[in-house]
Design an enzyme around this catalytic site. Structure first.
Site, PDB file in Angstrom:
ATOM      1  N   ARG A 136      -4.007  21.463   8.723  1.00  0.00           N
ATOM      2  CA  ARG A 136      -4.911  22.617   8.705  1.00  0.00           C
ATOM      3  C   ARG A 136      -5.801  22.632   9.944  1.00  0.00           C
ATOM      4  O   ARG A 136      -6.303  23.668  10.332  1.00  0.00           O
ATOM      5  CB  ARG A 136      -5.834  22.550   7.475  1.00  0.00           C
ATOM      6  CG  ARG A 136      -5.149  22.805   6.147  1.00  0.00           C
ATOM      7  CD  ARG A 136      -6.086  22.452   4.991  1.00  0.00           C
ATOM      8  NE  ARG A 136      -7.316  23.218   4.962  1.00  0.00           N
ATOM      9  CZ  ARG A 136      -7.487  24.389   4.368  1.00  0.00           C
ATOM     10  NH1 ARG A 136      -6.464  24.946   3.763  1.00  0.00           N
ATOM     11  NH2 ARG A 136      -8.657  24.996   4.365  1.00  0.00           N
ATOM     12  N   ARG A 181      -6.687  20.741  20.226  1.00  0.00           N
ATOM     13  CA  ARG A 181      -6.602  21.568  21.440  1.00  0.00           C
ATOM     14  C   ARG A 181      -6.976  20.791  22.683  1.00  0.00           C
ATOM     15  O   ARG A 181      -7.907  20.005  22.657  1.00  0.00           O
ATOM     16  CB  ARG A 181      -7.599  22.735  21.369  1.00  0.00           C
ATOM     17  CG  ARG A 181      -7.456  23.615  20.199  1.00  0.00           C
ATOM     18  CD  ARG A 181      -8.235  24.905  20.445  1.00  0.00           C
ATOM     19  NE  ARG A 181      -8.203  25.700  19.227  1.00  0.00           N
ATOM     20  CZ  ARG A 181      -9.230  25.822  18.407  1.00  0.00           C
ATOM     21  NH1 ARG A 181     -10.365  25.220  18.679  1.00  0.00           N
ATOM     22  NH2 ARG A 181      -9.116  26.550  17.318  1.00  0.00           N
ATOM     23  N   ARG A 224      -9.693  18.147  -7.384  1.00  0.00           N
ATOM     24  CA  ARG A 224     -10.953  17.584  -6.920  1.00  0.00           C
ATOM     25  C   ARG A 224     -12.046  18.558  -7.284  1.00  0.00           C
ATOM     26  O   ARG A 224     -11.894  19.787  -7.185  1.00  0.00           O
ATOM     27  CB  ARG A 224     -10.937  17.389  -5.394  1.00  0.00           C
ATOM     28  CG  ARG A 224      -9.962  16.365  -4.937  1.00  0.00           C
ATOM     29  CD  ARG A 224     -10.244  14.979  -5.459  1.00  0.00           C
ATOM     30  NE  ARG A 224     -11.408  14.366  -4.819  1.00  0.00           N
ATOM     31  CZ  ARG A 224     -11.942  13.220  -5.205  1.00  0.00           C
ATOM     32  NH1 ARG A 224     -11.439  12.569  -6.267  1.00  0.00           N
ATOM     33  NH2 ARG A 224     -12.978  12.712  -4.571  1.00  0.00           N
ATOM     34  N   ARG A 241     -20.273  16.633   3.420  1.00  0.00           N
ATOM     35  CA  ARG A 241     -20.868  17.474   4.459  1.00  0.00           C
ATOM     36  C   ARG A 241     -22.164  18.092   3.969  1.00  0.00           C
ATOM     37  O   ARG A 241     -22.439  18.103   2.764  1.00  0.00           O
ATOM     38  CB  ARG A 241     -19.900  18.548   4.936  1.00  0.00           C
ATOM     39  CG  ARG A 241     -19.371  19.453   3.853  1.00  0.00           C
ATOM     40  CD  ARG A 241     -18.270  20.390   4.396  1.00  0.00           C
ATOM     41  NE  ARG A 241     -17.574  21.026   3.282  1.00  0.00           N
ATOM     42  CZ  ARG A 241     -16.415  21.661   3.380  1.00  0.00           C
ATOM     43  NH1 ARG A 241     -15.805  21.765   4.520  1.00  0.00           N
ATOM     44  NH2 ARG A 241     -15.859  22.199   2.317  1.00  0.00           N
ATOM     45  N   GLU A 287     -22.640  18.173  -0.196  1.00  0.00           N
ATOM     46  CA  GLU A 287     -21.447  18.256  -1.041  1.00  0.00           C
ATOM     47  C   GLU A 287     -20.947  16.859  -1.395  1.00  0.00           C
ATOM     48  O   GLU A 287     -20.714  16.037  -0.511  1.00  0.00           O
ATOM     49  CB  GLU A 287     -20.316  18.985  -0.305  1.00  0.00           C
ATOM     50  CG  GLU A 287     -20.590  20.454  -0.103  1.00  0.00           C
ATOM     51  CD  GLU A 287     -19.389  21.193   0.481  1.00  0.00           C
ATOM     52  OE1 GLU A 287     -18.250  20.687   0.379  1.00  0.00           O
ATOM     53  OE2 GLU A 287     -19.609  22.266   1.042  1.00  0.00           O
ATOM     54  N   TYR A 347      -3.508  25.139  -2.559  1.00  0.00           N
ATOM     55  CA  TYR A 347      -4.677  25.043  -1.671  1.00  0.00           C
ATOM     56  C   TYR A 347      -4.709  26.289  -0.777  1.00  0.00           C
ATOM     57  O   TYR A 347      -4.473  26.238   0.416  1.00  0.00           O
ATOM     58  CB  TYR A 347      -4.546  23.763  -0.840  1.00  0.00           C
ATOM     59  CG  TYR A 347      -5.746  23.324  -0.018  1.00  0.00           C
ATOM     60  CD1 TYR A 347      -6.939  24.027   0.006  1.00  0.00           C
ATOM     61  CD2 TYR A 347      -5.664  22.165   0.761  1.00  0.00           C
ATOM     62  CE1 TYR A 347      -8.013  23.599   0.776  1.00  0.00           C
ATOM     63  CE2 TYR A 347      -6.728  21.726   1.526  1.00  0.00           C
ATOM     64  CZ  TYR A 347      -7.902  22.456   1.531  1.00  0.00           C
ATOM     65  OH  TYR A 347      -8.954  22.026   2.306  1.00  0.00           O
ATOM     66  N   ASP A 400      -6.220  29.510   1.224  1.00  0.00           N
ATOM     67  CA  ASP A 400      -7.416  30.075   1.848  1.00  0.00           C
ATOM     68  C   ASP A 400      -7.607  31.497   1.312  1.00  0.00           C
ATOM     69  O   ASP A 400      -6.691  32.075   0.728  1.00  0.00           O
ATOM     70  CB  ASP A 400      -7.249  30.110   3.373  1.00  0.00           C
ATOM     71  CG  ASP A 400      -7.381  28.729   3.995  1.00  0.00           C
ATOM     72  OD1 ASP A 400      -8.109  27.898   3.423  1.00  0.00           O
ATOM     73  OD2 ASP A 400      -6.756  28.488   5.046  1.00  0.00           O
TER      74      ASP A 400
HETATM   75  N1  UDP Z   1     -10.921  16.637   7.808  1.00  0.00           N
HETATM   76  C1  UDP Z   1     -11.302  15.442   8.399  1.00  0.00           C
HETATM   77  N2  UDP Z   1     -12.488  15.371   9.054  1.00  0.00           N
HETATM   78  C2  UDP Z   1     -13.323  16.430   9.142  1.00  0.00           C
HETATM   79  C3  UDP Z   1     -12.946  17.652   8.549  1.00  0.00           C
HETATM   80  C4  UDP Z   1     -11.740  17.716   7.871  1.00  0.00           C
HETATM   81  O1  UDP Z   1     -10.583  14.470   8.329  1.00  0.00           O
HETATM   82  O2  UDP Z   1     -14.409  16.287   9.741  1.00  0.00           O
HETATM   83  C5  UDP Z   1      -9.640  16.670   7.071  1.00  0.00           C
HETATM   84  C6  UDP Z   1      -9.818  16.322   5.597  1.00  0.00           C
HETATM   85  O3  UDP Z   1      -8.673  15.626   5.187  1.00  0.00           O
HETATM   86  C7  UDP Z   1      -9.864  17.675   4.941  1.00  0.00           C
HETATM   87  C8  UDP Z   1      -8.874  18.452   5.781  1.00  0.00           C
HETATM   88  O4  UDP Z   1      -9.083  17.957   7.098  1.00  0.00           O
HETATM   89  O5  UDP Z   1      -9.480  17.616   3.592  1.00  0.00           O
HETATM   90  C9  UDP Z   1      -9.037  19.956   5.729  1.00  0.00           C
HETATM   91  O6  UDP Z   1     -10.347  20.285   6.111  1.00  0.00           O
HETATM   92  P1  UDP Z   1     -10.945  21.724   5.884  1.00  0.00           P
HETATM   93  O7  UDP Z   1     -12.211  21.793   6.630  1.00  0.00           O
HETATM   94  O8  UDP Z   1      -9.872  22.732   6.169  1.00  0.00           O
HETATM   95  O9  UDP Z   1     -11.240  21.683   4.324  1.00  0.00           O
HETATM   96  P2  UDP Z   1     -12.019  22.689   3.372  1.00  0.00           P
HETATM   97  O10 UDP Z   1     -12.986  23.459   4.232  1.00  0.00           O
HETATM   98  O11 UDP Z   1     -10.964  23.530   2.714  1.00  0.00           O
HETATM   99  O12 UDP Z   1     -12.709  21.791   2.416  1.00  0.00           O
END
Ligand code: UDP
Length: 397
Positions: free
Chosen positions: A172, A176, A273, A304, A330, A378, A380
């Site tokens: 996901r 870059r 989860r 976060r 969270e 999962y 979006d």
């Molecule tokens: N992820 C990570 N570090 C970060 C942010 C995301 O390893 O700082 C990984 C983590 O496994 C997460 C996945 O990337 O479940 C997808 O992150 P995303 O931000 O897309 O998750 P969401 O916003 O759906 O919770």
């Protein structure tokens, strides 16, 4: 004859889009939701003039012009761009992984140097075909970034070792070799001005959500059909079974709750989860200077912190003149009965169990299962909308 053409269980995005399209096609729709409010997990609530994303941060982003045009009908979007910051034991890194991240991590300056560094770490790890999230992550960005920015966060988020998680989760995130902190590779991105609740209310035809079961009152006309919304109504009875009296009100049911709950978990529990939010109103204008800061170490108990005012790009000089701020920490946990399910755990074991539930769902006459929970996916937001629109087409709406 039933009173309604459709009973929609769940007033989240899937249910609201379906309701809108069905009503436009001349159908009469009843929408119910267990919670006291509409909008499901995209619900936003006002605290001190700040639109708080009560069930987690939602940033709308899509490459699908059709979906983008569709949502414009129900809200004006600001031009918020998601660029979260990772905090690893006080070291701050740019996300997603880009030249700013690589420069901070290794001191490299050019894209060539960065890709050499990644290549070197990849070679050392000796992974040819990544089989799980850990191997996938190391193949994408090398061991240093995996250790500092991925491992701790992911294991807190999913409660499982990275070696037991599917690789697709990490795909996901973009990688870059440019100086670009935009988290999403999406042509279109933004947040509804005024919050998501208003957007969903508009999808529901502007219907005033009523509390309780006094069905038959307060429907609003949408084109030649109508939408009636009741919140605080549980589709399940006290035994946990779908309520036959509610089903009898409509020709068809659109169910957007958890698929295993519908069948009273008879094949076993699918894993989800859950997330707990600790939300605080702080007497200062600026807590962290960004909408999202990810705590990527394994010691910090939260994944976060969201500072909601920064989602409101363009509002009141970007929020600076609101003297207070609202933050949410969270905490991720394994779902257990009674908790709110947020993320399906799309690994092999759960995938197999879902397929079994799906077979049951296909035999369930006049019931459509949709959305993140109904399809155990999962998704979006844009994908949820697209899938609801496709279902409407299938239904000839
Ligand atoms: N992820 C990570 N570090 C970060 C942010 C995301 O390893 O700082 C990984 C983590 O496994 C997460 C996945 O990337 O479940 C997808 O992150 P995303 O931000 O897309 O998750 P969401 O916003 O759906 O919770």
């Amino acid at each position: 004859m039933s009173k309604y053409d459709y009973l929609i269980v769940g007033a989240g995005l899937y249910g609201a889009v379906f309701a809108q399209e069905a009503a436009r096609a001349g159908k009469n729709v009843l929408v119910i939701d267990r919670r006291p409010n509409i909008a499901g997990n995209v619900y936003t609530e006002d605290i001190e003039k700040i639109h708080v994303h009560k069930y987690g941060a939602h940033i709308f982003h899509t490459n699908d012009k059709k979906v983008w045009d569709y949502v414009q009908r129900f809200a004006t979007f600001n031009r918020f761009t998601n660029s979260p910051v990772a905090n690893f034991r006080g070291e701050l890194y740019s996300l997603p992984f880009n030249m700013y991240t690589f420069n901070r991590m290794w001191g490299v300056v050019t894209p060539e140097e960065a890709s050499e560094k990644i290549e070197e770490q990849r070679r050392e790890a000796g992974i040819s075909e990544p089989k799980n999230l850990e191997e996938q992550a190391i193949s994408l960005v090398g061991t240093d970034i995996y250790e500092k920015l991925i491992k701790g966060y992911t294991e807190k988020q999913w409660g499982r070792p990275c070696t037991e998680l599917p690789a697709f989760i990490i795909k996901r995130l973009p990688v870059r070799l440019t100086f670009d902190n935009n988290y999403f590779n999406a042509l279109y991105q933004g947040i509804p001005v005024g919050g998501y609740t208003g957007m969903v209310a508009n999808m529901l035809g502007g219907a005033q959500a009523q509390t309780g079961e006094d069905f038959g009152k307060g429907a609003v006309s949408v084109a030649s059909g109508s939408i009636e919304v009741h919140v605080g109504v549980d589709f399940f009875d006290s035994e946990g079974a779908p309520r036959e009296d509610l089903k009898a009100l409509a020709d068809k049911v659109v169910y957007t709750g958890a698929i295993d709950a519908y069948f009273r978990y008879k094949l076993g529990y699918l894993e989800y989860r859950s997330v707990r939010f600790e939300t605080e109103l702080l007497d200062k204008p600026n807590f962290q200077g960004n909408a999202a800061v990810n705590y990527t170490d394994s010691e910090t108990p939260w994944t976060r912190i969201i500072e909601h005012k920064w989602f409101e790009f363009g509002k009141d000089d970007e929020g600076n003149d609101i003297p207070k701020t609202v933050i949410s920490r969270e905490f991720s946990s394994e779902w257990k009965p009674g908790d709110e399910p947020y993320y399906p755990v799309n690994d092999e074991k759960n995938g197999k169990l879902y397929e079994e539930y799906k077979k049951l769902a296909q035999c369930e006459e006049n019931v459509i299962f949709g959305g993140r929970l109904g399809e155990y996916k999962y998704y979006d937001m844009d994908k949820v909308i697209d899938s609801a629109l496709q279902m409407c087409e299938k239904e000839n709406l």
